[in-house]
Design a protein around this motif. Structure first.
Motif, PDB file in Angstrom:
ATOM      1  N   THR A  13       1.669  22.496 -31.207  1.00  0.00           N
ATOM      2  CA  THR A  13       1.848  23.797 -31.862  1.00  0.00           C
ATOM      3  C   THR A  13       0.817  23.996 -32.966  1.00  0.00           C
ATOM      4  O   THR A  13       0.244  25.084 -33.119  1.00  0.00           O
ATOM      5  CB  THR A  13       3.271  23.918 -32.440  1.00  0.00           C
ATOM      6  OG1 THR A  13       4.223  23.714 -31.388  1.00  0.00           O
ATOM      7  CG2 THR A  13       3.506  25.293 -33.058  1.00  0.00           C
ATOM      8  N   VAL A  14       0.575  22.947 -33.742  1.00  0.00           N
ATOM      9  CA  VAL A  14      -0.431  23.027 -34.809  1.00  0.00           C
ATOM     10  C   VAL A  14      -1.821  23.259 -34.226  1.00  0.00           C
ATOM     11  O   VAL A  14      -2.589  24.103 -34.713  1.00  0.00           O
ATOM     12  CB  VAL A  14      -0.412  21.739 -35.659  1.00  0.00           C
ATOM     13  CG1 VAL A  14      -1.566  21.731 -36.656  1.00  0.00           C
ATOM     14  CG2 VAL A  14       0.915  21.614 -36.406  1.00  0.00           C
ATOM     15  N   LEU A  15      -2.154  22.537 -33.160  1.00  0.00           N
ATOM     16  CA  LEU A  15      -3.476  22.673 -32.546  1.00  0.00           C
ATOM     17  C   LEU A  15      -3.697  24.090 -32.016  1.00  0.00           C
ATOM     18  O   LEU A  15      -4.752  24.694 -32.274  1.00  0.00           O
ATOM     19  CB  LEU A  15      -3.633  21.655 -31.414  1.00  0.00           C
ATOM     20  CG  LEU A  15      -4.942  21.730 -30.616  1.00  0.00           C
ATOM     21  CD1 LEU A  15      -6.139  21.467 -31.516  1.00  0.00           C
ATOM     22  CD2 LEU A  15      -4.916  20.755 -29.442  1.00  0.00           C
ATOM     23  N   THR A  16      -2.743  24.625 -31.272  1.00  0.00           N
ATOM     24  CA  THR A  16      -2.921  25.973 -30.703  1.00  0.00           C
ATOM     25  C   THR A  16      -3.051  27.023 -31.801  1.00  0.00           C
ATOM     26  O   THR A  16      -3.831  27.973 -31.674  1.00  0.00           O
ATOM     27  CB  THR A  16      -1.755  26.344 -29.776  1.00  0.00           C
ATOM     28  OG1 THR A  16      -0.510  26.289 -30.501  1.00  0.00           O
ATOM     29  CG2 THR A  16      -1.682  25.402 -28.594  1.00  0.00           C
ATOM     30  N   THR A  17      -2.291  26.848 -32.879  1.00  0.00           N
ATOM     31  CA  THR A  17      -2.356  27.824 -33.976  1.00  0.00           C
ATOM     32  C   THR A  17      -3.706  27.763 -34.685  1.00  0.00           C
ATOM     33  O   THR A  17      -4.304  28.809 -34.991  1.00  0.00           O
ATOM     34  CB  THR A  17      -1.218  27.573 -34.972  1.00  0.00           C
ATOM     35  OG1 THR A  17       0.037  27.592 -34.280  1.00  0.00           O
ATOM     36  CG2 THR A  17      -1.195  28.647 -36.048  1.00  0.00           C
ATOM     37  N   ILE A  18      -4.201  26.567 -34.949  1.00  0.00           N
ATOM     38  CA  ILE A  18      -5.515  26.430 -35.591  1.00  0.00           C
ATOM     39  C   ILE A  18      -6.605  27.018 -34.697  1.00  0.00           C
ATOM     40  O   ILE A  18      -7.497  27.734 -35.168  1.00  0.00           O
ATOM     41  CB  ILE A  18      -5.806  24.955 -35.916  1.00  0.00           C
ATOM     42  CG1 ILE A  18      -4.879  24.461 -37.031  1.00  0.00           C
ATOM     43  CG2 ILE A  18      -7.270  24.763 -36.323  1.00  0.00           C
ATOM     44  CD1 ILE A  18      -5.019  22.989 -37.348  1.00  0.00           C
ATOM     45  N   LEU A  19      -6.534  26.736 -33.405  1.00  0.00           N
ATOM     46  CA  LEU A  19      -7.524  27.283 -32.481  1.00  0.00           C
ATOM     47  C   LEU A  19      -7.451  28.808 -32.430  1.00  0.00           C
ATOM     48  O   LEU A  19      -8.489  29.492 -32.381  1.00  0.00           O
ATOM     49  CB  LEU A  19      -7.325  26.701 -31.079  1.00  0.00           C
ATOM     50  CG  LEU A  19      -7.654  25.219 -30.899  1.00  0.00           C
ATOM     51  CD1 LEU A  19      -7.352  24.770 -29.475  1.00  0.00           C
ATOM     52  CD2 LEU A  19      -9.119  24.942 -31.228  1.00  0.00           C
ATOM     53  N   GLY A  20      -6.220  29.357 -32.438  1.00  0.00           N
ATOM     54  CA  GLY A  20      -6.069  30.804 -32.426  1.00  0.00           C
ATOM     55  C   GLY A  20      -6.658  31.452 -33.667  1.00  0.00           C
ATOM     56  O   GLY A  20      -7.367  32.467 -33.586  1.00  0.00           O
ATOM     57  N   VAL A  21      -6.385  30.864 -34.821  1.00  0.00           N
ATOM     58  CA  VAL A  21      -6.910  31.413 -36.080  1.00  0.00           C
ATOM     59  C   VAL A  21      -8.432  31.287 -36.125  1.00  0.00           C
ATOM     60  O   VAL A  21      -9.136  32.224 -36.513  1.00  0.00           O
ATOM     61  CB  VAL A  21      -6.264  30.696 -37.289  1.00  0.00           C
ATOM     62  CG1 VAL A  21      -6.958  31.097 -38.586  1.00  0.00           C
ATOM     63  CG2 VAL A  21      -4.779  31.021 -37.365  1.00  0.00           C
ATOM     64  N   CYS A  22      -8.964  30.127 -35.715  1.00  0.00           N
ATOM     65  CA  CYS A  22     -10.421  29.945 -35.701  1.00  0.00           C
ATOM     66  C   CYS A  22     -11.084  30.923 -34.738  1.00  0.00           C
ATOM     67  O   CYS A  22     -12.141  31.497 -35.046  1.00  0.00           O
ATOM     68  CB  CYS A  22     -10.765  28.510 -35.306  1.00  0.00           C
ATOM     69  SG  CYS A  22     -10.393  27.280 -36.576  1.00  0.00           S
ATOM     70  N   GLY A  23     -10.465  31.112 -33.568  1.00  0.00           N
ATOM     71  CA  GLY A  23     -11.007  32.074 -32.617  1.00  0.00           C
ATOM     72  C   GLY A  23     -11.024  33.482 -33.183  1.00  0.00           C
ATOM     73  O   GLY A  23     -11.999  34.224 -33.018  1.00  0.00           O
ATOM     74  N   PHE A  24      -9.949  33.852 -33.874  1.00  0.00           N
ATOM     75  CA  PHE A  24      -9.894  35.184 -34.495  1.00  0.00           C
ATOM     76  C   PHE A  24     -10.943  35.322 -35.597  1.00  0.00           C
ATOM     77  O   PHE A  24     -11.602  36.369 -35.710  1.00  0.00           O
ATOM     78  CB  PHE A  24      -8.503  35.429 -35.066  1.00  0.00           C
ATOM     79  CG  PHE A  24      -8.429  36.650 -35.945  1.00  0.00           C
ATOM     80  CD1 PHE A  24      -8.547  37.915 -35.403  1.00  0.00           C
ATOM     81  CD2 PHE A  24      -8.272  36.521 -37.316  1.00  0.00           C
ATOM     82  CE1 PHE A  24      -8.501  39.048 -36.216  1.00  0.00           C
ATOM     83  CE2 PHE A  24      -8.227  37.638 -38.131  1.00  0.00           C
ATOM     84  CZ  PHE A  24      -8.344  38.901 -37.578  1.00  0.00           C
ATOM     85  N   LEU A  25     -11.125  34.285 -36.410  1.00  0.00           N
ATOM     86  CA  LEU A  25     -12.116  34.347 -37.489  1.00  0.00           C
ATOM     87  C   LEU A  25     -13.534  34.495 -36.932  1.00  0.00           C
ATOM     88  O   LEU A  25     -14.346  35.263 -37.469  1.00  0.00           O
ATOM     89  CB  LEU A  25     -12.019  33.102 -38.369  1.00  0.00           C
ATOM     90  CG  LEU A  25     -10.736  32.976 -39.210  1.00  0.00           C
ATOM     91  CD1 LEU A  25     -10.720  31.652 -39.959  1.00  0.00           C
ATOM     92  CD2 LEU A  25     -10.597  34.152 -40.179  1.00  0.00           C
ATOM     93  N   LEU A  26     -13.832  33.783 -35.857  1.00  0.00           N
ATOM     94  CA  LEU A  26     -15.148  33.919 -35.236  1.00  0.00           C
ATOM     95  C   LEU A  26     -15.325  35.309 -34.635  1.00  0.00           C
ATOM     96  O   LEU A  26     -16.412  35.907 -34.723  1.00  0.00           O
ATOM     97  CB  LEU A  26     -15.321  32.849 -34.156  1.00  0.00           C
ATOM     98  CG  LEU A  26     -15.463  31.407 -34.664  1.00  0.00           C
ATOM     99  CD1 LEU A  26     -15.391  30.422 -33.511  1.00  0.00           C
ATOM    100  CD2 LEU A  26     -16.773  31.230 -35.425  1.00  0.00           C
ATOM    101  N   THR A  27     -14.263  35.838 -34.040  1.00  0.00           N
ATOM    102  CA  THR A  27     -14.314  37.195 -33.497  1.00  0.00           C
ATOM    103  C   THR A  27     -14.523  38.212 -34.617  1.00  0.00           C
ATOM    104  O   THR A  27     -15.294  39.161 -34.468  1.00  0.00           O
ATOM    105  CB  THR A  27     -13.007  37.518 -32.738  1.00  0.00           C
ATOM    106  OG1 THR A  27     -12.754  36.501 -31.767  1.00  0.00           O
ATOM    107  CG2 THR A  27     -13.107  38.864 -32.030  1.00  0.00           C
TER     108      THR A  27
END
Length: 452
Positions: free
Chosen positions: A430-444
């Motif tokens: 859960t922590v990994l998917t959330t960090i990846l989602g936030v990082c993906g959004f920040l890059l977008t």
């Protein structure tokens, strides 16, 4: 109706949808169709217009989605059945060396997950993960966690996966731009997944007894036998050729004026449907013939991909129905004006709504489609360029990546195969998917600032 009433209907429809899917465990397709009908009725749509509106929403979405999802599923099935995943993982490991096995598996997973759905792709790679982990004498979670993370990231933002393709259809977004943006960000996220998973794996997770028994009984020799065929060049060709064709179409649409015959030709060659048809044709020659499959065997493999894809296609079509009803009843316009009045950035609103829906009901596809339906009018009326619409769609997709937990089927697939308890799954997956989602959004968002 007034804006507050329309917004109340929108909120009530989301609440009802969550109750049906989570509490009553109604199938997502049935739930979305039922909620769409009720929204049209409560919002005062004339009875004579309700059924035609539902049909229009379904047809308009499936016109572009059904072909892509079906062809993508068939291509993925051919690669899966032929053992191409093993060749890919083995070759990446040879290139990067035995000391970088986790990075090699993550890189292979990034490529493999483009045509293969997340749950299927991860299950395909499990024997390979087990084999390398037994050789390295580590638990499966050490190598499997970053692999699962990047595969889910690709699943939510890279076509031909259903959520992002359906979202593109709802928002009339350019699939080529989404593919380019999504893949570029996922390459960065592969590195992030590797490092974050390494940080999470600093602690020890007790392996579930059933998984430990399965892992200890696993024969790594079976994997070695599967790594020979087909060659990695064949697998990469089937994956990269359609991507290159799509890039050609996007380049032509960007650099050449409308009506230019060269642009029209590049657009035809680079259309996702044509690109995937080329890949399917190549698979007959490169895999079916190379593996010695008969025509009957080849057809059997491809047909076996369609039943699972049919459910995905119907859910995606139902998302289009919901979006059509929201637009036709004026709810989308009311939400659009409310967001404008709040001065909340649309890209942030899309990510937050999608993340909240993902956490609430578990399905990334439903979260993406519902969010695109809610924000469709705001995006359509915003005067955005093709690249900006693609970025908004990708941001919504990354919202569907985070907060994977116990109401998500993917959570159980990952935790059970990696031997994680529910608590350990929440602390790691859960922590990994959330960090990846936030990082993906920040890059977008960074790309959004540069483009805007």
């Amino acid at each position: 109706m007034s804006t507050p009433i329309l917004l109340g209907i929108a909120g009530g429809s989301i609440a009802l949808l969550l109750v049906l899917i989570i509490r009553l465990q109604v199938h997502a397709f049935v739930a979305m169709m039922l909620v769409s009908f009720l929204v049209a009725l409560v919002a005062g749509m004339p009875l004579a217009d309700i059924v035609p509106t539902l049909i229009s929403g379904m047809g308009g979405t499936l016109g572009s989605v059904a072909i892509l999802v079906a062809l993508g599923a068939m291509l993925g099935k051919v690669i899966e059945t032929s053992g191409g995943a093993g060749s890919l993982a083995s070759r990446f490991t040879q290139i990067l060396g035995p000391t970088r096995v986790p990075a090699a598996l993550t890189a292979a997973a990034l490529v493999l997950s483009i045509p293969v759905f997340f749950d299927v792709g991860f299950i395909i790679l499990v024997p390979i993960i087990y084999g390398f982990c037994k050789a390295a004498r580590v638990d499966p979670v050490k190598f499997g966690l970053p692999v699962a993370g990047i595969m889910l990231a690709v699943h939510v933002v890279v076509p031909p996966h259903p959520g992002i393709v359906g979202g593109a259809a709802v928002l009339n977004a350019d699939v080529g731009w989404i593919t380019l943006i999504g893949l570029a960000i996922c390459v960065v996220l592969a590195v992030v997944s590797q490092y974050v998973a390494g940080w999470l794996n600093r602690r020890h997770y007790d392996m579930l007894p059933t998984t430990r028994e399965q892992f200890e009984a696993f024969d790594a020799g079976d994997v070695k036998g599967k790594l020979a065929a087909p060659g990695v060049g064949v697998v990469l060709t089937l994956i990269l050729v359609p991507l290159l064709l799509i890039m050609i179409g996007t380049t032509g649409a960007t650099l050449l004026p409308k009506g230019d015959p060269v642009r029209n030709a590049m657009g035809f060659i680079g259309s996702p449907v044509f690109a995937l048809m080329v890949a399917i044709g190549l698979s007959f020659w490169l895999i079916a013939r190379g593996q010695g499959w008969s025509k009957e065997r080849t057809n059997e493999v491809m047909e076996s991909a369609l039943p699972p894809a049919a459910t995905v296609i119907l859910v995606t079509g139902a998302g289009g129905v919901f979006a059509k009803v929201l637009t036709a009843t004026g709810i989308g316009a009311a939400l659009s004006s409310s967001i404008t009045a709040m001065h909340l950035p649309l890209i942030l609103a899309g990510f937050v709504i999608s993340l909240a829906l993902r956490a609430a009901q578990g399905s990334a596809t439903v979260a993406i489609l519902t969010t695109c339906g809610l924000l469709g009018s705001a995006i359509a009326g915003g005067g955005y360029s093709a690249v900006q619409v693609a970025l908004l769609t990708v941001a919504i997709g990354f919202g569907g990546l985070g907060l994977s937990h116990v109401n998500d089927s993917g959570f159980w697939i990952v935790t059970r195969y990696l031997g994680l308890s529910v608590g350990d799954g929440l602390r790691s997956w859960t922590v990994l998917t959330t960090i990846l989602g936030v990082c993906g959004f920040l890059l977008t968002s960074l790309l959004w600032v540069l483009v805007t």
